[in-house]
Motif scaffolding. Structure first.
Motif, PDB file in Angstrom:
ATOM      1  N   PHE A  73    -116.493  -5.934 -45.283  1.00 56.30           N
ATOM      2  CA  PHE A  73    -115.725  -6.775 -44.226  1.00 56.30           C
ATOM      3  C   PHE A  73    -114.442  -7.056 -44.997  1.00 56.30           C
ATOM      4  O   PHE A  73    -114.335  -7.244 -46.116  1.00 56.30           O
ATOM      5  CB  PHE A  73    -116.393  -8.346 -43.956  1.00 56.30           C
ATOM      6  N   GLU A  75    -110.105  -8.851 -44.389  1.00 53.98           N
ATOM      7  CA  GLU A  75    -109.290  -9.547 -43.626  1.00 53.98           C
ATOM      8  C   GLU A  75    -107.998  -9.204 -44.459  1.00 53.98           C
ATOM      9  O   GLU A  75    -107.643  -9.760 -45.437  1.00 53.98           O
ATOM     10  CB  GLU A  75    -109.357 -11.029 -43.269  1.00 53.98           C
ATOM     11  N   ARG A 101    -109.453 -11.722 -47.352  1.00 60.13           N
ATOM     12  CA  ARG A 101    -110.952 -11.263 -47.667  1.00 60.13           C
ATOM     13  C   ARG A 101    -111.170  -9.962 -47.953  1.00 60.13           C
ATOM     14  O   ARG A 101    -110.508  -9.065 -47.047  1.00 60.13           O
ATOM     15  CB  ARG A 101    -111.960 -11.882 -46.553  1.00 60.13           C
ATOM     16  N   TYR A 103    -114.828  -7.550 -49.017  1.00 57.72           N
ATOM     17  CA  TYR A 103    -116.206  -7.788 -49.851  1.00 57.72           C
ATOM     18  C   TYR A 103    -117.180  -6.829 -49.195  1.00 57.72           C
ATOM     19  O   TYR A 103    -117.231  -6.342 -48.095  1.00 57.72           O
ATOM     20  CB  TYR A 103    -116.808  -9.334 -49.685  1.00 57.72           C
TER      21      TYR A 103
ATOM     22  N   ASN B 103    -115.819 -13.977 -38.944  1.00 61.88           N
ATOM     23  CA  ASN B 103    -116.484 -13.748 -40.315  1.00 61.88           C
ATOM     24  C   ASN B 103    -117.288 -12.124 -40.527  1.00 61.88           C
ATOM     25  O   ASN B 103    -118.137 -11.997 -41.159  1.00 61.88           O
ATOM     26  CB  ASN B 103    -117.620 -14.925 -40.796  1.00 61.88           C
ATOM     27  N   GLY B 104    -116.769 -11.476 -39.324  1.00 58.42           N
ATOM     28  CA  GLY B 104    -117.317 -10.167 -39.241  1.00 58.42           C
ATOM     29  C   GLY B 104    -118.622 -10.043 -38.742  1.00 58.42           C
ATOM     30  O   GLY B 104    -119.410  -8.582 -38.806  1.00 58.42           O
TER      31      GLY B 104
END
Lengths: 332, 164
Positions: A73, A75, A101, A103, B103-104
């Motif tokens: 994931f 961002e 983000r 990760y 949050n994906g």
């Protein structure tokens, strides 16, 4: 700036070509990609200041789930790509890229997962869900941004298990790498570690414990956070409370907010919500700041919010200007 | 007076089938996986089903990705399933799924018909779905039965009013 837009649009169009895997297709690793994002724009009429308008951010969310235990994931945020005020007219001088983000997740067992990379520090509900289309107001409660690190570079073990009639979730994390780049107005932290436990049922409640060092004041803190969100009839009530403990037994600071969102449907305003918030922040060696907020938010579509709010209170805080704010936020 | 009383009786009598229909609209739901799948390996309870459909549990015990499938948000079977297992109706879950998207995590794949659920579950590794128990066929096996009362059963109940 032009280059940034080209990169953004190229990435977006590349990934939008990917489609979800169906049973009849031969899956390729590209099939696991999903791309989306969010954006917001607003107008601020701050007390004793000139009016300002801005495209606040354009954020790109990229996920990848292959047919394995591994997922990814990311961002990437373009902050303040375009601003306007009387003095400088339209400009992009505050524009910058921020890797919010990034990760990798690895599933170890059905209840245990491992995360490595940069993630949002899981110690506050608002911090974990801070995107403008997810929150009722244009401004963020001070306590959720001025007391702890918003992001952490490190590792996390997390999972969920059934408990009574709901879901119990845990997140245990530790920082491995300090932030390499810092905004000028951003607080700097190091040696961050902690845990968050939450329970989701008809109401969501969370408890967080955290330990870190704040660089500017050169102090170590331990922190306790409590948060909840619930619905009383149709009214959404949420709140968070944070207490920091200085390891040298001095005052570590604290903060809290309490917010309600009342649907205005009974008055004939479908999808409009009346928002009220009270908040407080006390940082060591700084004057305390209090805020009150009243406003109305229209859920234009499930993924779009139009917000209007008045904010007042004591103490100057750049993150929470006092005056009138309006903004529009959407997921795409 | 007599006429008015008669009219009232007729009106109530006309309404009775409506009440009966409202109860009949609630069906017995079968929670299904592929008939090729070994059900005992999944170690599934109704509480896990809650986690799976909130997408908080993403993997089966053997490490295969769980692929839950939903009927469309206005489908009566979806609404009944959602209220029994998740404790809320699909339309009140918008904020939750927006938060998960940030949050994906995407919501379960959604299809328009029970036949599409049967095809998806039988052809997709790790898939799980639910249908009106009357529409069960050999492509899938049922793990649970959700009664109109919301109660879940592990053994097959007597199915009534199945037209096929």
């Amino acid at each position: 700036m032009k280059k940034f837009i080209i990169i953004f649009t190229s990435l977006a169009s590349l990934f939008s070509l990917c489609k979800p895997a169906f049973a009849d297709d031969t899956p390729s690793w590209l099939d696991g990609f999903n791309v989306g994002g969010y954006s917001s724009a607003g107008l601020t009429l701050e007390r004793d200041q000139e009016a300002q308008a801005a495209l606040n951010e354009v954020s790109l969310l990229v996920t990848w789930n292959g047919d394995s235990r591994l997922s990814f994931f990311g961002e990437l945020e373009l902050e303040n790509p375009l601003s306007w005020n009387d003095e400088r007219q339209f400009h992009d001088q505050e524009s910058r890229f921020d890797l919010e983000r990034l990760y990798l997740d690895y599933n170890i067992t059905e209840k245990v997962n491992f995360r490595g990379g940069r993630f949002l520090t899981p110690n506050s509900r608002w911090n974990l869900l801070h995107a403008p289309p997810l929150v009722w107001t244009s401004t963020r409660p001070l306590a959720t941004s001025r007391l702890f690190p918003e992001g952490t570079n490190g590792v996390m073990v997390f999972g969920a298990t059934p408990f009574m009639d709901g879901a119990f979730e845990y997140k245990i994390f530790a920082e491995l790498l300090e932030d390499q780049e810092q905004d000028s107005d951003e607080l700097a932290f190091e040696h961050v570690k902690g845990a968050r436990f939450s329970y989701k049922n008809q109401s969501d409640i969370g408890i967080s414990i955290l330990s870190f060092r704040e660089k500017g004041v050169d102090n170590s803190y331990r922190m306790l956070g409590l948060d909840f969100i619930t619905h009383i009839k149709q009214v959404e009530v949420s709140g968070e409370f944070f207490q920091r403990f200085d390891t040298r037994n001095k005052d570590g600071g604290s903060g809290a907010y309490l917010q309600s969102a009342v649907p205005l449907k009974p008055l004939g305003f479908n999808n409009w919500y009346w928002i009220t918030r009270l908040e407080t922040l006390q940082r060591p060696d700084e004057a305390s700041a209090e805020r009150w907020l009243v406003g109305a938010t229209w859920r234009v579509k499930p993924t779009q919010l139009l917000k209007f709010e008045f904010t007042g209170g004591s103490g100057d805080q750049p993150e929470s200007p006092r005056g009138f704010l309006t903004s529009f936020a959407l997921f795409f | 007076m007599h006429k008015r009383f008669l009219f009232l009786i007729v009106a109530i009598a006309m309404m009775l089938p409506t009440f009966a229909l409202a109860k009949e609209n609630q069906t017995i739901i079968a929670v299904v996986i592929s008939s090729q799948q070994n059900a005992s390996e999944l170690n599934l309870s109704t509480k896990n089903l809650n986690l799976i459909y909130w997408r908080k549990q993403l993997f089966w015990p053997q490490g295969v990705q769980i692929k839950p499938v939903n009927l469309s948000a206005k489908n009566a079977v979806r609404i009944q399933f959602s209220e029994a297992i998740l404790g809320s109706s699909p339309e009140t879950q918008i904020d939750y799924w927006n938060g998960q998207y940030f949050n994906g995590i995407l919501p379960p794949y959604s299809v328009n018909s029970e036949e599409a659920v049967l095809r998806y579950v039988s052809n997709t590794k790790g898939a799980i779905g639910y249908i009106n128990a009357c529409n069960l066929d050999e492509r899938v096996q049922s793990l649970f039965w959700i009664m109109p009362s919301g109660e879940t059963l592990k053994s097959k109940p007597t199915l009534q009013n199945c037209t096929k």
